[in-house]
Design a protein around this motif. Sequence first.
Motif, mmCIF file in Angstrom:
data_model
loop_
_atom_site.group_PDB
_atom_site.id
_atom_site.type_symbol
_atom_site.label_atom_id
_atom_site.label_comp_id
_atom_site.label_asym_id
_atom_site.label_seq_id
_atom_site.Cartn_x
_atom_site.Cartn_y
_atom_site.Cartn_z
ATOM 1 N N GLU A 224 -5.371 3.958 0.248
ATOM 2 C CA GLU A 224 -5.716 2.351 0.501
ATOM 3 C C GLU A 224 -7.017 3.012 0.941
ATOM 4 O O GLU A 224 -7.007 3.797 1.475
ATOM 5 C CB GLU A 224 -4.419 2.199 1.514
ATOM 6 N N TRP A 225 -8.099 2.078 0.930
ATOM 7 C CA TRP A 225 -9.516 2.259 0.831
ATOM 8 C C TRP A 225 -9.478 0.283 2.224
ATOM 9 O O TRP A 225 -9.332 -0.207 1.957
ATOM 10 C CB TRP A 225 -10.232 0.954 0.122
ATOM 11 N N SER A 226 -10.059 1.857 3.515
ATOM 12 C CA SER A 226 -9.889 0.656 4.813
ATOM 13 C C SER A 226 -11.179 0.258 4.545
ATOM 14 O O SER A 226 -12.958 0.273 4.386
ATOM 15 C CB SER A 226 -10.236 2.198 5.588
ATOM 16 N N ASP A 227 -11.528 -1.129 4.647
ATOM 17 C CA ASP A 227 -13.177 -2.049 4.147
ATOM 18 C C ASP A 227 -13.932 -2.042 5.714
ATOM 19 O O ASP A 227 -15.520 -1.771 5.016
ATOM 20 C CB ASP A 227 -12.685 -4.122 3.661
ATOM 21 N N PRO A 228 -13.131 -2.129 6.761
ATOM 22 C CA PRO A 228 -14.547 -2.385 7.204
ATOM 23 C C PRO A 228 -14.479 -1.472 8.593
ATOM 24 O O PRO A 228 -15.624 -1.094 8.683
ATOM 25 C CB PRO A 228 -13.712 -3.474 8.915
ATOM 26 N N TYR A 229 -14.151 -0.067 8.023
ATOM 27 C CA TYR A 229 -14.422 1.819 8.682
ATOM 28 C C TYR A 229 -14.389 2.929 7.266
ATOM 29 O O TYR A 229 -15.414 3.501 7.546
ATOM 30 C CB TYR A 229 -13.551 2.092 9.130
ATOM 31 N N GLU A 230 -14.801 1.830 5.738
ATOM 32 C CA GLU A 230 -15.107 2.096 4.886
ATOM 33 C C GLU A 230 -14.532 3.752 4.996
ATOM 34 O O GLU A 230 -15.440 5.146 4.985
ATOM 35 C CB GLU A 230 -16.702 2.208 4.771
ATOM 36 N N VAL A 231 -13.396 4.383 5.012
ATOM 37 C CA VAL A 231 -12.653 5.204 4.643
ATOM 38 C C VAL A 231 -11.163 5.131 4.201
ATOM 39 O O VAL A 231 -10.551 4.626 3.938
ATOM 40 C CB VAL A 231 -13.042 6.331 6.089
ATOM 41 N N TRP A 232 -11.050 6.253 3.593
ATOM 42 C CA TRP A 232 -9.297 6.449 1.999
ATOM 43 C C TRP A 232 -8.591 6.352 3.688
ATOM 44 O O TRP A 232 -8.986 7.236 4.270
ATOM 45 C CB TRP A 232 -9.436 7.185 1.443
ATOM 46 N N LEU A 233 -7.581 5.808 3.550
ATOM 47 C CA LEU A 233 -6.289 5.967 4.178
ATOM 48 C C LEU A 233 -5.017 6.270 3.498
ATOM 49 O O LEU A 233 -4.212 5.446 2.801
ATOM 50 C CB LEU A 233 -6.152 4.965 4.754
ATOM 51 N N PRO A 234 -4.557 7.640 3.308
ATOM 52 C CA PRO A 234 -3.718 8.173 2.285
ATOM 53 C C PRO A 234 -2.419 8.111 2.376
ATOM 54 O O PRO A 234 -1.725 7.752 3.879
ATOM 55 C CB PRO A 234 -4.146 10.092 2.221
ATOM 56 N N TYR A 235 -2.015 7.163 2.074
ATOM 57 C CA TYR A 235 0.107 6.648 2.455
ATOM 58 C C TYR A 235 0.523 6.100 3.360
ATOM 59 O O TYR A 235 0.953 5.959 4.409
ATOM 60 C CB TYR A 235 0.523 8.655 2.535
ATOM 61 N N TRP A 236 -0.939 5.044 2.647
ATOM 62 C CA TRP A 236 -0.544 3.859 3.798
ATOM 63 C C TRP A 236 0.211 3.233 3.621
ATOM 64 O O TRP A 236 1.096 2.959 2.758
ATOM 65 C CB TRP A 236 -2.001 2.735 3.205
ATOM 66 N N GLN A 237 0.880 2.821 5.042
ATOM 67 C CA GLN A 237 2.129 1.828 5.401
ATOM 68 C C GLN A 237 2.041 1.013 5.742
ATOM 69 O O GLN A 237 1.999 1.413 7.660
ATOM 70 C CB GLN A 237 3.710 2.420 5.543
ATOM 71 N N HIS A 238 1.575 -0.426 5.502
ATOM 72 C CA HIS A 238 1.017 -1.473 7.162
ATOM 73 C C HIS A 238 2.245 -1.996 7.553
ATOM 74 O O HIS A 238 3.130 -2.609 6.882
ATOM 75 C CB HIS A 238 0.201 -2.595 5.690
ATOM 76 N N PHE A 239 2.430 -2.038 8.181
ATOM 77 C CA PHE A 239 3.439 -3.443 9.016
ATOM 78 C C PHE A 239 2.894 -3.858 10.231
ATOM 79 O O PHE A 239 3.810 -5.233 10.552
ATOM 80 C CB PHE A 239 4.222 -2.350 10.473
#
Length: 292
Positions: A224-239
């Motif tokens: 997942e790409w973090s839009d506000p912080y401009e960094v990749w988030l590998p293995y993203w699981q949002h809660f």
Amino acid sequence: MTRVRRTSRLFALVVVVLVGTGACTFDPRSGGSGGGGAAPVGAAEQASGASGTSGPAQHGRPTPASPAPRSTTPPPKKTTPKPTPTGSKPKPTTAGGCPQGQHQRAVETYLARLGGFGAVTVDGRQSAADCAAIKKFQKRYGIRPVEGRAGPTTLDVAQRLATTDTSRCKAGTGTTFCVDLTRQTVWAMRGGKVIMPPTVTRTGMSGYRTPAGTYTVNFRNPKEWSDPYEVWLPYWQHFTQGMGFHETTTYLHDKSIGSHGCVNLLHADAVRMWELGKVGTRVVLVGRRPGT
């Protein structure tokens, strides 16, 4: 005629003496008193005993007889043996190539309680077996450097893991991701049993506190790409509220920083939780990170 020649010779001698004297004086532009300047040539020679003549040659005339020249070899320097320092700290003992840390006994105690890292003797003394166990522990939890030394970071991680109470997580029959915000640990349960033992995490820093509560994984993306912080988030699981589990790209054990609410994981743990989780997986967070 003879008187004129003698006068000329006398005048030449005076000129030579005056010119030689000027070459030995300090340059007044070099710092005033001459304390930081070079030593005069004559002084250096006298100090070393290199000067063997009593004065300049008299325009072709033989110089007056002088005492036998002194040896040009400087006298041997006297060396004073340096005193052995007292009160110096002894070098740390090593065993198996590992230095002994200041928290040796405590780390041995927690590693023995955790198990799975090899034989450990709880005696506060480094051994080859202790060295191997501590190195294995450091490598597993991303502690740098991996040198087998029982330092403060190794103690902190071992204590947090060994004192995590997995029963605090009220898991259901399905898979539940559990987070102890106080100890900064994460584990997974299924059917009331631990299926992934506690591991380390780093949650939200001051101003971005990760809230305790019960949630559900509602979105997943392997990268997942973090839009506000401009960094990749590998293995993203949002809660909840833009927060989720993901692999961190920074040193996890740097406590001076934290996330913006997410649950940061080491690579191996992020992969394992990705394999265990799915949309609908229950998430339970208890406690509160100190300082948030």
